[in-house]
Motif scaffolding. Structure first.
Motif, mmCIF file in Angstrom:
data_model
loop_
_atom_site.group_PDB
_atom_site.id
_atom_site.type_symbol
_atom_site.label_atom_id
_atom_site.label_comp_id
_atom_site.label_asym_id
_atom_site.label_seq_id
_atom_site.Cartn_x
_atom_site.Cartn_y
_atom_site.Cartn_z
ATOM 1 N N ARG B 93 0.847 -1.181 0.000
ATOM 2 C CA ARG B 93 0.000 0.000 0.000
ATOM 3 C C ARG B 93 0.889 1.239 0.000
ATOM 4 O O ARG B 93 2.030 1.196 0.450
ATOM 5 N N THR B 114 1.019 11.089 7.151
ATOM 6 C CA THR B 114 -0.432 11.291 7.079
ATOM 7 C C THR B 114 -0.768 12.740 6.764
ATOM 8 O O THR B 114 -1.647 13.036 5.949
ATOM 9 N N GLU B 118 -2.741 13.929 3.469
ATOM 10 C CA GLU B 118 -4.028 14.635 3.548
ATOM 11 C C GLU B 118 -3.969 15.930 2.760
ATOM 12 O O GLU B 118 -4.895 16.295 2.040
ATOM 13 N N ASP B 123 -4.709 8.861 -0.999
ATOM 14 C CA ASP B 123 -5.264 7.744 -0.233
ATOM 15 C C ASP B 123 -4.144 6.735 0.053
ATOM 16 O O ASP B 123 -3.654 6.070 -0.848
ATOM 17 N N SER B 125 -4.171 3.992 1.655
ATOM 18 C CA SER B 125 -4.523 2.580 1.797
ATOM 19 C C SER B 125 -4.556 1.840 0.461
ATOM 20 O O SER B 125 -4.702 0.628 0.420
ATOM 21 N N ARG B 126 -4.392 2.560 -0.647
ATOM 22 C CA ARG B 126 -4.417 1.893 -1.965
ATOM 23 C C ARG B 126 -3.040 1.331 -2.287
ATOM 24 O O ARG B 126 -2.018 1.881 -1.886
ATOM 25 N N ASN B 135 -1.544 10.324 -8.663
ATOM 26 C CA ASN B 135 -1.436 9.866 -7.281
ATOM 27 C C ASN B 135 -0.051 9.289 -6.973
ATOM 28 O O ASN B 135 0.449 9.414 -5.856
#
Lengths: 261, 302
Positions: B93, B114, B118, B123, B125-126, B135
């Motif tokens: 991840r 984090t 943010e 994301d 968790s991907r 991304n």
């Protein structure tokens, strides 16, 4: 040891696949010893083929459980499967990461090139050790049912020999990547090591040129027949020594060359 | 204070071609420096040399006071690097991958990952390998910024980012600079980094052809101007009277005159000259870097 851990984590699904494949190979060969190796059929085969052919394929050895396990698994299928797995892992590690561009980002962090190579080598050897152990543990489990009558110590000895031989093949592939950064070179160096080891031993045997066998890592591993005679320190040290030499040469060059160009 | 980056005649040759031909550069601590140039100009080569991923053919570089080769892993912990062609692979991840990078770079404050994620809208968790280009670029930015390095080396940092995230990135660069971090970034489009950079160098075929503060560089830039004018009477003459205007073209189309030209530097004179005509439409294009480079070469040849 962060690179080592990450490498192991990333290759876990592949490792599971290889474990299943290797288990299938063991289960395909070993249980049939009573009906093949130990049977009269095998004696007929041995008489049918010229002695050189029997010797290359180890047919003449198949009359005992140890000979059968050596000729079918350790010297052939096990070696083949482990060598293929080792070449795949070894060439993916540095060469694969360099070709994809991922190595550049790793090297931009607080790691040295020696560290990258050593941790990749260690992760490679751990996976090969796991595979070697799984294959031999299955054989040990079948020792009684398949009437192989193997001495556990000798089984351990031949397992270590197989592990170091496959490890050498994998390290050759890894070092091919460290030297060139190209997967084709890495795969090539690994494959050449495996094939040359096998062929040199076979030719030496057939053409009765014993000094040729002295050049063969396959012969270093299995020449003294560890599955019946136990540990052969000399052969194992040769395998280990060549591995260290390859790593040293690979690391020396890797540390000095450009990456990713 | 030690100079953040200093190169002397830094060169990298691949066979007969020079990827970098004698780069002399000095970047002060806390400065935001933009290296501009078309693809293949040598920007990536310069950055890789500073990170010791490749070694110079000749010349030398000092990064945070150390030669990249001698500085080794210890030096690279003090740098945050975003590669131009970011490749993220594997099943891990995004968050796990970032934690891995945190373990092999300088110390990362708890919560920093984090917080940055943010901010950029990433994301964690991907799986990193399955992220879109934009991304992935965010993952790359987080790993470059997360240990608050003394020096940020960012190769094409805005590529693949949507305009809102680009703004956020520019804010991160400003904050880094205010905190005393040095930022060395590259782009093939000046407009993408001109809001961030204090000083800009233009690289062309491995050579630094311009170096200066942004305002100085802007003055030399050419813009294309297009206008629709009701009548063409006297327009040609009015344009010919202006300095720094060239390539004037007039086309009659649909009862209007389409005017197109190139202008270097200030547009004030042109606007005043046009004001005497009935202007139906006016477009002054964002200056292209390529134009600046072309302008430079014209000047050099003349």
């Amino acid at each position: 040891m962060n690179l080592f851990r990450r490498e192991l984590r990333e290759s876990r699904p592949g490792l599971v696949g290889w474990i299943l494949g290797l288990a299938a190979a063991v289960l395909l060969y070993m249980p049939f010893y009573p009906s093949v190796g130990g049977s009269e059929l095998m004696e007929t085969y041995v008489e049918m083929f010229p002695p050189e052919v029997s010797s290359v394929f180890g047919l003449d050895m198949m009359a005992t459980g140890a000979g059968y396990a050596q000729a079918s698994y350790f010297g052939l299928m096990g070696f083949l499967l482990l060598a293929i797995a080792a070449i795949g892992w070894g060439s993916r590690s540095i060469a694969g990461a360099e070709e994809s561009g991922a190595l550049e980002l790793t090297l931009a962090h607080g790691v040295t090139r020696w560290q990258v190579l050593l941790e990749a080598g260690l992760a490679l050897l751990v996976r090969i050790a796991v595979l070697s152990a799984v294959g031999s543990l299955l054989i040990l489990a079948l020792n009684g049912p398949a009437e192989l009558e193997l001495e556990p110590v000798n089984l351990l000895a031949v397992t270590v020999a197989l592990f170091l031989l496959a490890g050498l093949v994998g390290i050759a592939a890894l070092v091919g990547g460290a030297l060139s950064g190209r997967r084709s070179v890495a795969t090539g160096l690994g494959a050449i090591t495996a094939v040359a080891a096998y062929v040199l031993d076979a030719v030496a045997d057939m053409a009765t040129v014993p000094w040729l066998a002295g050049l063969s890592p396959y012969h270093w591993a299995f020449g003294q027949d560890p599955i019946t005679t136990g540990f052969d320190a000399g052969g194992l040290l040769l395998l280990l020594g060549l591995m260290l030499v390859l790593m040293a040469v690979g690391g020396w060059r890797f540390d000095r060359r450009d990456v990713g160009t | 204070m030690t100079v953040a980056i200093e190169t002397r005649a830094l060169s990298k040759r691949y066979g007969p071609t020079a990827a970098l031909a004698g780069l002399d550069l000095k970047i002060e601590p806390g400065e935001v420096f933009g290296l501009i140039g078309p693809n293949g100009a040598g920007k990536t080569t310069a950055m890789r040399l500073m990170l010791d991923i490749i070694r110079p053919s000749s010349g030398s570089a000092r990064v945070l006071g150390k030669a990249p080769r001698e500085g080794g892993a210890q030096l690279r912990r003090r740098i945050g690097f975003l590669p131009g062609e970011l490749r993220l692979e594997g099943r891990a991840r995004a968050g796990e991958l970032l934690e891995h990078f945190a373990r092999i770079s300088g110390p990362v404050a708890p919560g920093a990952i984090t917080q940055l994620a943010e901010r950029l809208g990433l994301d964690l968790s991907r799986p990193a390998g399955k992220l879109s280009k934009g991304n992935k670029q965010k993952v790359g930015l987080v790993q470059a910024f997360m240990h608050r390095p003394e020096l940020l080396i960012l190769d094409e940092p805005t590529s693949g980012l949507d305009p809102l995230v680009q703004q956020e990135f520019l804010a991160m660069v400003r904050e880094a600079s205010e905190a005393g971090q040095t930022v060395f970034l590259s782009s093939h489009v000046l407009s993408e980094i001109e809001q961030a950079a204090d000083r800009v160098g233009i690289l062309h075929r491995g050579k630094l052809i311009r170096l200066g503060r942004l305002e100085e560089l802007r003055a030399g830039r050419q813009r294309r101007v297009r206008a629709s004018v009701a009548t063409a009477d006297g327009l040609q003459g009015a344009m010919a009277g202006l300095e720094r205007v060239r390539d004037v073209r007039l086309d009659e189309r649909g009862g209007e005159t389409q005017l197109s030209l190139r202008i270097e530097g200030e547009v004030d004179q042109l606007i005043k000259a046009l004001a005497r005509f009935e202007v139906r439409d006016l477009l002054i294009e964002e200056p292209e870097l390529e134009d600046a480079v072309i302008g430079f070469y014209r000047g050099e040849e003349a």
